[in-house]
Design a protein around this motif. Structure first.
Motif, PDB file in Angstrom:
ATOM      1  N   GLU A  15      -5.298  10.438  -9.174  1.00  0.00           N
ATOM      2  CA  GLU A  15      -4.232  10.751 -10.116  1.00  0.00           C
ATOM      3  C   GLU A  15      -3.603  12.089  -9.769  1.00  0.00           C
ATOM      4  O   GLU A  15      -4.306  13.067  -9.512  1.00  0.00           O
ATOM      5  N   GLY A  16      -2.295  12.127  -9.737  1.00  0.00           N
ATOM      6  CA  GLY A  16      -1.565  13.365  -9.583  1.00  0.00           C
ATOM      7  C   GLY A  16      -0.848  13.697 -10.871  1.00  0.00           C
ATOM      8  O   GLY A  16      -1.049  13.044 -11.903  1.00  0.00           O
ATOM      9  N   ASP A  17       0.015  14.682 -10.819  1.00  0.00           N
ATOM     10  CA  ASP A  17       0.790  15.020 -12.013  1.00  0.00           C
ATOM     11  C   ASP A  17       1.807  13.935 -12.350  1.00  0.00           C
ATOM     12  O   ASP A  17       2.130  13.720 -13.523  1.00  0.00           O
ATOM     13  N   PHE A  18       2.304  13.238 -11.307  1.00  0.00           N
ATOM     14  CA  PHE A  18       3.364  12.252 -11.526  1.00  0.00           C
ATOM     15  C   PHE A  18       3.041  10.890 -10.920  1.00  0.00           C
ATOM     16  O   PHE A  18       3.922  10.042 -10.835  1.00  0.00           O
ATOM     17  N   PHE A  19       1.811  10.656 -10.485  1.00  0.00           N
ATOM     18  CA  PHE A  19       1.495   9.365  -9.859  1.00  0.00           C
ATOM     19  C   PHE A  19       0.040   8.984 -10.105  1.00  0.00           C
ATOM     20  O   PHE A  19      -0.807   9.821 -10.429  1.00  0.00           O
ATOM     21  N   VAL A  20      -0.211   7.690  -9.927  1.00  0.00           N
ATOM     22  CA  VAL A  20      -1.571   7.154  -9.826  1.00  0.00           C
ATOM     23  C   VAL A  20      -1.614   6.332  -8.548  1.00  0.00           C
ATOM     24  O   VAL A  20      -0.752   5.470  -8.331  1.00  0.00           O
ATOM     25  N   LYS A  21      -2.604   6.606  -7.694  1.00  0.00           N
ATOM     26  CA  LYS A  21      -2.696   5.948  -6.392  1.00  0.00           C
ATOM     27  C   LYS A  21      -3.949   5.092  -6.329  1.00  0.00           C
ATOM     28  O   LYS A  21      -5.043   5.534  -6.677  1.00  0.00           O
ATOM     29  N   PHE A  22      -3.788   3.845  -5.878  1.00  0.00           N
ATOM     30  CA  PHE A  22      -4.894   2.915  -5.711  1.00  0.00           C
ATOM     31  C   PHE A  22      -5.050   2.570  -4.227  1.00  0.00           C
ATOM     32  O   PHE A  22      -4.062   2.267  -3.556  1.00  0.00           O
ATOM     33  N   LYS A  23      -6.267   2.614  -3.738  1.00  0.00           N
ATOM     34  CA  LYS A  23      -6.547   2.088  -2.408  1.00  0.00           C
ATOM     35  C   LYS A  23      -6.921   0.625  -2.566  1.00  0.00           C
ATOM     36  O   LYS A  23      -7.865   0.288  -3.271  1.00  0.00           O
ATOM     37  N   VAL A  24      -6.176  -0.251  -1.912  1.00  0.00           N
ATOM     38  CA  VAL A  24      -6.296  -1.687  -2.127  1.00  0.00           C
ATOM     39  C   VAL A  24      -6.697  -2.373  -0.824  1.00  0.00           C
ATOM     40  O   VAL A  24      -6.234  -1.995   0.259  1.00  0.00           O
ATOM     41  N   ARG A  25      -7.556  -3.377  -0.942  1.00  0.00           N
ATOM     42  CA  ARG A  25      -7.933  -4.193   0.216  1.00  0.00           C
ATOM     43  C   ARG A  25      -7.727  -5.656  -0.118  1.00  0.00           C
ATOM     44  O   ARG A  25      -8.185  -6.142  -1.146  1.00  0.00           O
ATOM     45  N   ASN A  26      -6.988  -6.355   0.762  1.00  0.00           N
ATOM     46  CA  ASN A  26      -6.824  -7.795   0.606  1.00  0.00           C
ATOM     47  C   ASN A  26      -8.121  -8.491   0.986  1.00  0.00           C
ATOM     48  O   ASN A  26      -8.625  -8.318   2.096  1.00  0.00           O
ATOM     49  N   LYS A  27      -8.666  -9.277   0.082  1.00  0.00           N
ATOM     50  CA  LYS A  27      -9.929  -9.952   0.368  1.00  0.00           C
ATOM     51  C   LYS A  27      -9.785 -10.997   1.473  1.00  0.00           C
ATOM     52  O   LYS A  27     -10.721 -11.251   2.218  1.00  0.00           O
ATOM     53  N   ALA A  28      -8.600 -11.588   1.598  1.00  0.00           N
ATOM     54  CA  ALA A  28      -8.421 -12.684   2.552  1.00  0.00           C
ATOM     55  C   ALA A  28      -8.513 -12.214   3.996  1.00  0.00           C
ATOM     56  O   ALA A  28      -9.110 -12.884   4.840  1.00  0.00           O
ATOM     57  N   ASP A  29      -7.921 -11.059   4.313  1.00  0.00           N
ATOM     58  CA  ASP A  29      -7.879 -10.622   5.713  1.00  0.00           C
ATOM     59  C   ASP A  29      -8.344  -9.177   5.916  1.00  0.00           C
ATOM     60  O   ASP A  29      -8.321  -8.679   7.036  1.00  0.00           O
ATOM     61  N   GLY A  30      -8.761  -8.490   4.833  1.00  0.00           N
ATOM     62  CA  GLY A  30      -9.259  -7.129   4.965  1.00  0.00           C
ATOM     63  C   GLY A  30      -8.189  -6.063   5.126  1.00  0.00           C
ATOM     64  O   GLY A  30      -8.516  -4.899   5.342  1.00  0.00           O
ATOM     65  N   PHE A  31      -6.925  -6.435   5.031  1.00  0.00           N
ATOM     66  CA  PHE A  31      -5.836  -5.469   5.172  1.00  0.00           C
ATOM     67  C   PHE A  31      -5.905  -4.425   4.053  1.00  0.00           C
ATOM     68  O   PHE A  31      -5.967  -4.772   2.866  1.00  0.00           O
ATOM     69  N   GLN A  32      -5.899  -3.139   4.414  1.00  0.00           N
ATOM     70  CA  GLN A  32      -5.983  -2.057   3.441  1.00  0.00           C
ATOM     71  C   GLN A  32      -4.660  -1.310   3.337  1.00  0.00           C
ATOM     72  O   GLN A  32      -4.006  -1.056   4.354  1.00  0.00           O
ATOM     73  N   TRP A  33      -4.286  -0.974   2.140  1.00  0.00           N
ATOM     74  CA  TRP A  33      -3.036  -0.271   1.903  1.00  0.00           C
ATOM     75  C   TRP A  33      -3.129   0.517   0.609  1.00  0.00           C
ATOM     76  O   TRP A  33      -4.103   0.388  -0.153  1.00  0.00           O
ATOM     77  N   LEU A  34      -2.129   1.357   0.371  1.00  0.00           N
ATOM     78  CA  LEU A  34      -2.102   2.204  -0.809  1.00  0.00           C
ATOM     79  C   LEU A  34      -0.979   1.777  -1.742  1.00  0.00           C
ATOM     80  O   LEU A  34       0.166   1.600  -1.319  1.00  0.00           O
ATOM     81  N   LEU A  35      -1.313   1.600  -3.002  1.00  0.00           N
ATOM     82  CA  LEU A  35      -0.346   1.268  -4.038  1.00  0.00           C
ATOM     83  C   LEU A  35      -0.191   2.485  -4.931  1.00  0.00           C
ATOM     84  O   LEU A  35      -1.160   2.956  -5.537  1.00  0.00           O
ATOM     85  N   VAL A  36       1.026   3.019  -5.007  1.00  0.00           N
ATOM     86  CA  VAL A  36       1.284   4.239  -5.765  1.00  0.00           C
ATOM     87  C   VAL A  36       2.293   3.937  -6.869  1.00  0.00           C
ATOM     88  O   VAL A  36       3.403   3.459  -6.601  1.00  0.00           O
ATOM     89  N   SER A  37       1.881   4.202  -8.099  1.00  0.00           N
ATOM     90  CA  SER A  37       2.770   4.044  -9.251  1.00  0.00           C
ATOM     91  C   SER A  37       3.221   5.426  -9.690  1.00  0.00           C
ATOM     92  O   SER A  37       2.391   6.302  -9.965  1.00  0.00           O
ATOM     93  N   VAL A  38       4.537   5.637  -9.754  1.00  0.00           N
ATOM     94  CA  VAL A  38       5.059   6.967 -10.082  1.00  0.00           C
ATOM     95  C   VAL A  38       5.831   6.935 -11.388  1.00  0.00           C
ATOM     96  O   VAL A  38       6.352   5.904 -11.817  1.00  0.00           O
ATOM     97  N   TYR A  39       5.884   8.097 -12.032  1.00  0.00           N
ATOM     98  CA  TYR A  39       6.778   8.309 -13.165  1.00  0.00           C
ATOM     99  C   TYR A  39       7.401   9.687 -13.008  1.00  0.00           C
ATOM    100  O   TYR A  39       6.748  10.707 -13.234  1.00  0.00           O
TER     101      TYR A  39
END
Length: 213
Positions: A15-39
């Motif tokens: 969590e930042g002052d203006f965002f929440v960041k999730f580290k996400v992994r696709n179960k099907a192929d193991g692909f990892q990426w970051l999902l960031v929700s900002v306000y």
């Protein structure tokens, strides 16, 4: 923000002052990426801190990245329905987007995502989705559609990633000048362009034509 845990694993959450960041992994192929929700802040005073935090976030990450939410900043005068436009924050916002090598996914369905409740309404595009090149290479068929605004004064955005079957690492589009030398090239373009016409909006139909071509 919701994630289907049958499809994704969630790792670290920051969590930042203006965002929440999730580290996400696709179960099907193991692909990892970051999902960031900002306000982003609506007031002018904290906007500089918001943009600085956004730039710092992008510069330190190495995983593919997607950032979405209410940025509360325009990118150009065309994103507002009147002439009351301050170019300072759009200039800085676009500079951050360029420096971080991000790209905005085109919105279909409407031009603006926010409206006030006054008699003479102001319409603005404050909500958007930005992606890194690596994330878009994984999901090149992604589209963003504006849904109906029910309760909030903001329009919900629906992101469709497509089938996600690509493995990444290849260009989204490559054009060879030698194609002009093929006798059947222009006929092929004409046939594909006229035969492909599916999609709910003009933008989606254009995207489908380009992908088929």
């Amino acid at each position: 923000m919701g994630l289907n845990l049958m499809t994704f694993d969630i790792g670290e959450i920051e969590e930042g002052d203006f965002f929440v960041k999730f580290k996400v992994r696709n179960k099907a192929d193991g692909f990892q990426w970051l999902l960031v929700s900002v306000y982003g802040p609506a007031q002018a005073e904290p906007k500089e801190a918001f943009l600085s935090e956004l730039a710092h976030l992008c510069s330190k990450e190495t995983l593919p990245l997607i950032i979405g939410g209410d940025f509360n900043i325009l990118r150009s005068p065309s994103e507002k329905n009147n002439n009351n436009y301050d170019g300072r924050w759009p200039f800085l916002f676009n500079a951050v987007i360029d420096a971080c090598n991000l790209r905005e996914l085109e919105l279909s369905g409407r031009s603006f995502t926010w409206a006030n409740n006054r008699t003479v309404k102001t319409f603005e595009k404050l909500d958007r989705i930005l992606t890194s090149t690596e994330w878009e290479l994984k999901y090149p068929g992604s589209t963003v559609q504006a849904l109906n605004r029910e309760i909030s004064d903001h329009t919900p955005l629906f992101l469709n990633t497509g089938d996600g079957s690509t493995s990444g690492g290849t260009p989204l589009f490559k054009f060879e000048l030698g194609w002009f030398l093929r006798d059947d090239f222009f006929d092929m373009v004409k046939d594909i362009w006229t035969s492909t016409n599916f999609g709910q909006t003009p933008l989606e139909r254009w995207q489908n034509k380009i992908r088929r071509l």
